[in-house]
Motif scaffolding. Structure first.
Motif, PDB file in Angstrom:
ATOM      1  N   GLU A 134      95.388 -27.309 -60.153  1.00 52.27           N
ATOM      2  CA  GLU A 134      95.703 -28.615 -59.592  1.00 52.27           C
ATOM      3  C   GLU A 134      96.329 -28.394 -58.224  1.00 52.27           C
ATOM      4  OE1 GLU A 134      97.980 -32.713 -60.973  1.00 52.27           O
ATOM      5  OE2 GLU A 134      97.972 -30.958 -62.279  1.00 52.27           O
ATOM      6  N   LYS A 135      95.922 -29.206 -57.251  1.00 53.94           N
ATOM      7  CA  LYS A 135      96.448 -29.046 -55.902  1.00 53.94           C
ATOM      8  C   LYS A 135      97.911 -29.465 -55.864  1.00 53.94           C
ATOM      9  CE  LYS A 135      95.211 -29.768 -51.159  1.00 53.94           C
ATOM     10  NZ  LYS A 135      94.169 -30.243 -50.265  1.00 53.94           N
ATOM     11  N   THR A 136      98.729 -28.611 -55.287  1.00 51.80           N
ATOM     12  CA  THR A 136     100.154 -28.935 -55.128  1.00 51.80           C
ATOM     13  C   THR A 136     100.393 -29.232 -53.664  1.00 51.80           C
ATOM     14  OG1 THR A 136     100.636 -26.578 -54.843  1.00 51.80           O
ATOM     15  CG2 THR A 136     100.907 -27.499 -57.046  1.00 51.80           C
ATOM     16  N   PRO A 137     101.172 -30.279 -53.340  1.00 53.32           N
ATOM     17  CA  PRO A 137     101.421 -30.598 -51.949  1.00 53.32           C
ATOM     18  C   PRO A 137     102.194 -29.486 -51.272  1.00 53.32           C
ATOM     19  CG  PRO A 137     102.443 -32.231 -53.409  1.00 53.32           C
ATOM     20  CD  PRO A 137     101.776 -31.206 -54.268  1.00 53.32           C
ATOM     21  N   GLY A 138     101.772 -29.134 -50.054  1.00 58.36           N
ATOM     22  CA  GLY A 138     102.436 -28.085 -49.282  1.00 58.36           C
ATOM     23  C   GLY A 138     103.715 -28.586 -48.652  1.00 58.36           C
TER      24      GLY A 138
END
Length: 142
Positions: A134-138
């Motif tokens: 799942e993409k995690t916010p940078g």
């Protein structure tokens, strides 16, 4: 039509070994959810196409699919019932070399449950073990 390069410098390649983990292509770049390989192996062009069809049938135009691997490596095969010797066979099919950590597919614009179900269908077709990312916010994204 299966995926394959338009042109290659050399028609036949040696097998080589798949050593180490993926240095590049190991994070989600385009989508919200990704399918990451947890072991090394070869994924054929036919398998990539079958996976693409399975994903597109599941998301039905809702989201977008990104295919992050491409079959660059030719695999040769000898004709059946041929005796030993007489050199190396002709190119038979194309494979993508997958190291542990490589992101194979990404989807954008679908819910987590839909992505989970979709990738579960695809994982069944693949010759390597995979997991859902799942993409995690940078740090710069909010």
């Amino acid at each position: 039509m299966a995926l394959m390069p338009k042109r290659v410098k050399h028609r036949k390649q040696q097998r080589g070994r798949i050593k180490g983990e993926a240095q590049r292509g190991n994070t989600i770049a385009y989508g919200d959810f990704g399918l990451q390989a947890t072991e090394a192996g070869y994924v054929t062009a036919r398998t990539i196409e079958a996976s693409r069809i399975a994903i597109m049938q599941y998301i039905r135009g809702e989201g977008k699919l990104y295919i992050r691997i491409f079959p660059h490596k030719p695999v040769t095969a000898r004709p059946l019932e041929t005796r030993m010797g007489k050199g190396k066979g002709d190119p038979d099919h194309w494979v993508a070399v997958v190291r542990p950590g490589t992101v194979l597919f990404e989807v954008l614009g679908v819910s987590k449950d839909a992505a989970k179900d979709c990738f579960a269908r695809v994982a069944y077709k693949l010759p390597v073990k995979v997991r859902l990312l799942e993409k995690t916010p940078g740090p710069l994204q909010s």
